[in-house]
Design an enzyme around this catalytic site. Structure first.
Site, mmCIF file in Angstrom:
data_model
loop_
_atom_site.group_PDB
_atom_site.id
_atom_site.type_symbol
_atom_site.label_atom_id
_atom_site.label_comp_id
_atom_site.label_asym_id
_atom_site.label_seq_id
_atom_site.Cartn_x
_atom_site.Cartn_y
_atom_site.Cartn_z
ATOM 1 N N CYS A 41 12.242 11.012 8.450
ATOM 2 C CA CYS A 41 12.122 10.444 9.794
ATOM 3 C C CYS A 41 13.467 10.855 10.461
ATOM 4 O O CYS A 41 13.412 10.715 11.644
ATOM 5 C CB CYS A 41 11.489 9.039 9.948
ATOM 6 S SG CYS A 41 12.832 7.741 9.006
ATOM 7 N N GLU B 30 7.498 15.817 16.016
ATOM 8 C CA GLU B 30 7.941 15.786 14.682
ATOM 9 C C GLU B 30 7.301 16.692 13.673
ATOM 10 O O GLU B 30 5.947 16.690 13.751
ATOM 11 C CB GLU B 30 7.816 14.510 14.323
ATOM 12 C CG GLU B 30 8.666 14.207 12.885
ATOM 13 C CD GLU B 30 8.468 12.600 12.564
ATOM 14 O OE1 GLU B 30 9.762 12.170 11.985
ATOM 15 O OE2 GLU B 30 7.509 11.972 12.513
ATOM 16 N N GLU C 241 8.670 1.046 11.806
ATOM 17 C CA GLU C 241 9.583 2.511 11.572
ATOM 18 C C GLU C 241 8.811 3.551 11.675
ATOM 19 O O GLU C 241 8.111 3.759 10.890
ATOM 20 C CB GLU C 241 10.552 2.374 10.206
ATOM 21 C CG GLU C 241 11.663 3.351 10.255
ATOM 22 C CD GLU C 241 12.133 3.762 8.942
ATOM 23 O OE1 GLU C 241 12.163 5.035 8.692
ATOM 24 O OE2 GLU C 241 11.867 3.128 8.112
ATOM 25 N N LYS D 39 0.835 -1.057 -0.161
ATOM 26 C CA LYS D 39 0.123 0.271 0.128
ATOM 27 C C LYS D 39 0.985 1.293 0.006
ATOM 28 O O LYS D 39 1.505 1.592 0.998
ATOM 29 C CB LYS D 39 -0.821 0.016 1.293
ATOM 30 C CG LYS D 39 -1.985 1.243 1.118
ATOM 31 C CD LYS D 39 -2.329 1.764 2.478
ATOM 32 C CE LYS D 39 -3.149 3.201 2.591
ATOM 33 N NZ LYS D 39 -2.255 4.102 1.845
#
Length: 495
Positions: A289, A390, A255, A176
């Site tokens: 990230c 973040e 992750e 996906k």
């Protein structure tokens, strides 16, 4: 040509129009609609999963020897390399990234397949020490159908890091891609489909199923035939997937996010550190990230270092990814650009000083794109929200530190633990800091360098499990023990 028609996605080994909600993909450099993709429906996820399970059980795939599966991986790598220019152009249009970066990502994907093929050919089962009248062996088998859910920031590299070891392990994959960036994954799927067809293997071993996470992603995660999940993305979604995996008692690798510290000691090579800090946060427009988004500089060096940093950041060239001179490309989507801007406004409201950037660039060439200037902010404590959450954009928070204990306390004061950068000439100090910082990856006098041969994963809320490394295939297999009796007489209790 790789271009997949807008009404075709890869479902159960066949390209056809999806039955889900259409998705318009937008070029973030100018706001134009590239195409409309017809997403998969939940029913089509079920169809793909059932076909994938049949493909895994097909003797043509199940009985394929490791070196023969490795040959397939090499063929996929060849095709990715052959079409690297097309893949990079497609990814630049879809994500806004520079062509330099997207070509590197395409070649990295090819390298992932080659490394995985080598690991597969040299992987060994184990003859374990016997402790009785029997011979004992430990062997590895496919898990079955694997779900791979990837983010929008580096699609083809992320796709390869899940699809290559999953296929190497003898599995089938439901891939996906992110809703915003499905095009390069569909093109990648066309290459894998071609390699499978050439080899006479079941084409349902890979489906590429774009769509919304709450529809397609949820259908993959909850499907009873999906026996493993690999996910890269946000922490809240990762938690939800982990709960679902726990309910099904299946493995999941996650992750997740990061708020990585990059550390400049008082003995650092300043020019090297300045270049590395800028690359660590502003390459990929901060949409990574592992971005070094929290800068810790020793107080004795802080004012001079940050002052020079700001001057250099102001000179970074902002522009479309198709311009070879561009250093900071547009963000992936206008909505994401607006979310980044909201964080900068939050920093201002918390008392932060915006030293440079802090706005969209001015000028007609930027008017329709999702651009945001590279931004440096200081004057905030590490406890401020923008230092803890973040942002995933070109925003750097600068903070001073006094000594190593103060540094470690601040750097580790985060729910994340993905990466860290250390700039120093002192090897002993670098070793000591690298072991004290809570991070899955630590770079010393470099940043954002990756090797498929080196495991990658995070600590704390940055994830579970690892990708890459010599044992990358084993994460997509289950282990079985075999006992071969060698005694000539029956088991004693039967007498």
């Amino acid at each position: 040509m790789l271009r997949t028609p807008a009404d075709e996605i890869l479902i159960a080994g066949r390209f056809r129009r999806g039955a889900g909600t259409p998705i318009s993909t937008v070029n973030p450099a100018d706001g134009t609609v590239i195409t409309t993709v017809h997403a998969a429906s939940a029913e089509e996820v079920d169809e793909a999963a059932r076909a994938a399970a049949e493909a895994v059980a097909d003797p043509a795939w199940r009985e394929l020897l490791p070196h023969q599966r490795a040959r397939l991986l090499h063929r996929i790598a060849d095709l990715v390399e052959e079409h690297a220019d097309e893949l990079s152009a497609l990814q630049t249009a879809d994500t806004g990234k520079s062509l330099t970066e997207t070509r590197a990502l395409a070649l990295s994907a090819a390298g992932t397949f080659r490394y995985t093929a080598a690991a597969l050919e040299t992987a060994e089962d184990a003859l374990t020490p016997a402790r009785g009248p029997y011979l004992t062996m430990s062997v590895y088998e496919p898990i079955g159908v694997v779900g791979a859910i990837n983010p929008w920031n580096s699609p083809i590299a992320s796709d390869a890091q899940k699809v290559a070891p999953a296929l190497a392990g003898g599995n089938a994959v439901l891939l996906k891609p992110a809703e915003w960036t499905p095009l390069v994954s569909l093109a990648f799927g066309r290459l894998v489909h071609r390699a499978l067809t050439e080899a006479g293997l079941p084409t349902a071993l890979l489906s590429v199923l774009p769509g919304k996470g709450r529809v397609v992603g949820d259908a993959i995660v909850h499907h009873p035939l999906v026996r493993r999940i690999g996910f890269t993305g946000g922490t809240s979604t990762g938690r939800s997937i982990a709960r679902s995996a726990a309910d099904k008692l299946i493995p999941a690798s996650l992750e997740l996010g990061g708020k990585s510290p990059t550390i400049v000691r008082e003995d650092a090579d300043v020019d090297q550190a300045l270049a590395g800090v800028m690359f660590g946060i502003f390459s990929s427009s901060g949409q990574s990230c592992i971005a070094g988004s929290r800068l810790f500089v020793h107080r004795s060096l802080y004012d001079a270092f940050v002052g020079e940093l700001v001057e250099r950041v102001r000179k970074l060239r902002v522009g479309p990814g198709t311009d070879a001179a561009t250093q900071v490309a547009p963000l992936v989507h206008h909505r994401h650009r607006d979310a980044v801007a909201e964080y900068v406004d939050l920093a201002r409201s918390e008392g932060g000083r915006v030293l440079c950037g802090g706005a969209a660039p001015a000028g007609p060439q930027y008017a329709d794109g999702a651009y945001y200037l590279p931004t440096v902010i200081d004057g905030l404590p590490n406890s401020a929200r923008v230092c803890q959450e973040e942002i995933f954009g070109p925003v750097l928070l600068a903070l001073p530190y006094d000594d190593e204990d103060d540094l470690v306390a601040q750097a580790n004061d985060s729910v994340f633990g993905l990466a860290c950068g250390i700039w120093t000439r002192d090897a002993r100090a670098a070793w000591r800091l690298a072991r004290r910082i809570d991070a899955g990856t630590v770079w010393i006098n470099t940043y954002k360098q990756f090797s498929i041969s080196t495991p990658f994963g995070g600590m704390k809320e940055s994830g579970l499990g690892t990708e890459k490394g010599r044992d990358l295939i084993r994460a997509y297999q289950r282990q079985k023990s075999l006992y071969w009796g060698t005694a000539e007489s029956p088991l004693p209790w039967a007498n």
